[in-house]
Motif scaffolding. Sequence first.
Motif, mmCIF file in Angstrom:
data_model
loop_
_atom_site.group_PDB
_atom_site.id
_atom_site.type_symbol
_atom_site.label_atom_id
_atom_site.label_comp_id
_atom_site.label_asym_id
_atom_site.label_seq_id
_atom_site.Cartn_x
_atom_site.Cartn_y
_atom_site.Cartn_z
ATOM 1 N N ASP A 103 -9.722 -0.423 1.816
ATOM 2 C CA ASP A 103 -11.051 -0.813 2.054
ATOM 3 C C ASP A 103 -11.253 -1.409 3.395
ATOM 4 O OD1 ASP A 103 -11.790 0.889 -0.168
ATOM 5 O OD2 ASP A 103 -11.893 -0.826 -1.334
ATOM 6 N N ALA A 104 -10.536 -2.329 3.504
ATOM 7 C CA ALA A 104 -10.611 -3.265 4.697
ATOM 8 C C ALA A 104 -10.335 -2.437 6.090
ATOM 9 C CB ALA A 104 -9.452 -4.616 4.865
ATOM 10 N N GLN A 105 -9.322 -1.656 5.874
ATOM 11 C CA GLN A 105 -9.097 -0.643 7.169
ATOM 12 C C GLN A 105 -10.162 0.258 7.236
ATOM 13 O OE1 GLN A 105 -5.222 1.078 6.325
ATOM 14 N NE2 GLN A 105 -4.378 -0.277 7.860
ATOM 15 N N VAL A 152 -1.830 -1.877 -7.309
ATOM 16 C CA VAL A 152 -3.100 -1.146 -6.894
ATOM 17 C C VAL A 152 -4.164 -1.803 -6.429
ATOM 18 C CG1 VAL A 152 -4.971 0.356 -8.314
ATOM 19 C CG2 VAL A 152 -2.236 0.512 -8.845
ATOM 20 N N ASN A 153 -4.655 -3.006 -6.875
ATOM 21 C CA ASN A 153 -5.619 -3.757 -6.311
ATOM 22 C C ASN A 153 -5.467 -4.189 -4.918
ATOM 23 O OD1 ASN A 153 -8.213 -4.725 -8.459
ATOM 24 N ND2 ASN A 153 -6.175 -4.226 -9.400
ATOM 25 N N GLN A 154 -4.073 -4.639 -4.464
ATOM 26 C CA GLN A 154 -3.967 -4.949 -3.178
ATOM 27 C C GLN A 154 -4.056 -3.672 -2.268
ATOM 28 O OE1 GLN A 154 -0.472 -7.374 -3.289
ATOM 29 N NE2 GLN A 154 -1.657 -9.219 -3.861
ATOM 30 N N ASP A 200 -14.889 5.167 12.654
ATOM 31 C CA ASP A 200 -14.497 6.593 12.893
ATOM 32 C C ASP A 200 -13.845 7.407 11.630
ATOM 33 O OD1 ASP A 200 -15.549 6.441 15.267
ATOM 34 O OD2 ASP A 200 -13.682 5.825 16.414
ATOM 35 N N SER A 201 -13.164 6.553 10.738
ATOM 36 C CA SER A 201 -12.431 7.237 9.490
ATOM 37 C C SER A 201 -13.196 7.655 8.618
ATOM 38 C CB SER A 201 -11.524 6.061 9.142
ATOM 39 O OG SER A 201 -12.273 4.804 8.666
#
Length: 203
Positions: free
Chosen positions: A192-194, A184-186, A200-201
Amino acid sequence: MRTRRPLADDVLGARHNGGVTQPVTLGGRPVMPPPGAPAEELLIARFRGHARGLFWSALLLIAVSGATAFFYGNLPAGFENWMLLAAAAALVLFGVLIPFVIWASRSYAVTTRRVVVREGLGARKSREMSHVRGYTIGVRRGIVQRMWGAGTITLSNGVDTPLRLVNVPNVTLVHEALADQIEVNQILAHRDAQSMSDPDSER
């Protein structure tokens, strides 16, 4: 806006019955915060090593209590009651109280962000390992541990000194909970990194 309190007062300082406090959806997965929003740290479980190690201490306490009651006032010539009480007190101190204090001084906590091991009485020291960094989970179970459903878990991330959780009760359940939290954490960290790299997301 709610201000976060320190973890020692917020999560690890709260009373807990050993159950799961993390909210889950109908599918069984934890509720995930929106992208970019900080995930609240929740306590999943707090526990100590399996109490089977105190079996001999409990047996000794019963034996000492029975022997003291039987021999008190009926000692052979040359012995006095205070000698009996002193011997009983020494046995209880070294065979019952000290093992119990050692067992109670080491505790484990699993939250939605990390695993924390605390030990000591006056000056307590703690070590922790973050789920988001990832780690391998090793489980070792002896014959006696299998009889009690316990085991020793070793967490290693290849950088820090491995973290050992000794004589963990319900070791299979704890192993599954740790594996789920790593996943879950990964997932959250990757999402979040993406979202940060793709402005634009958020539109």
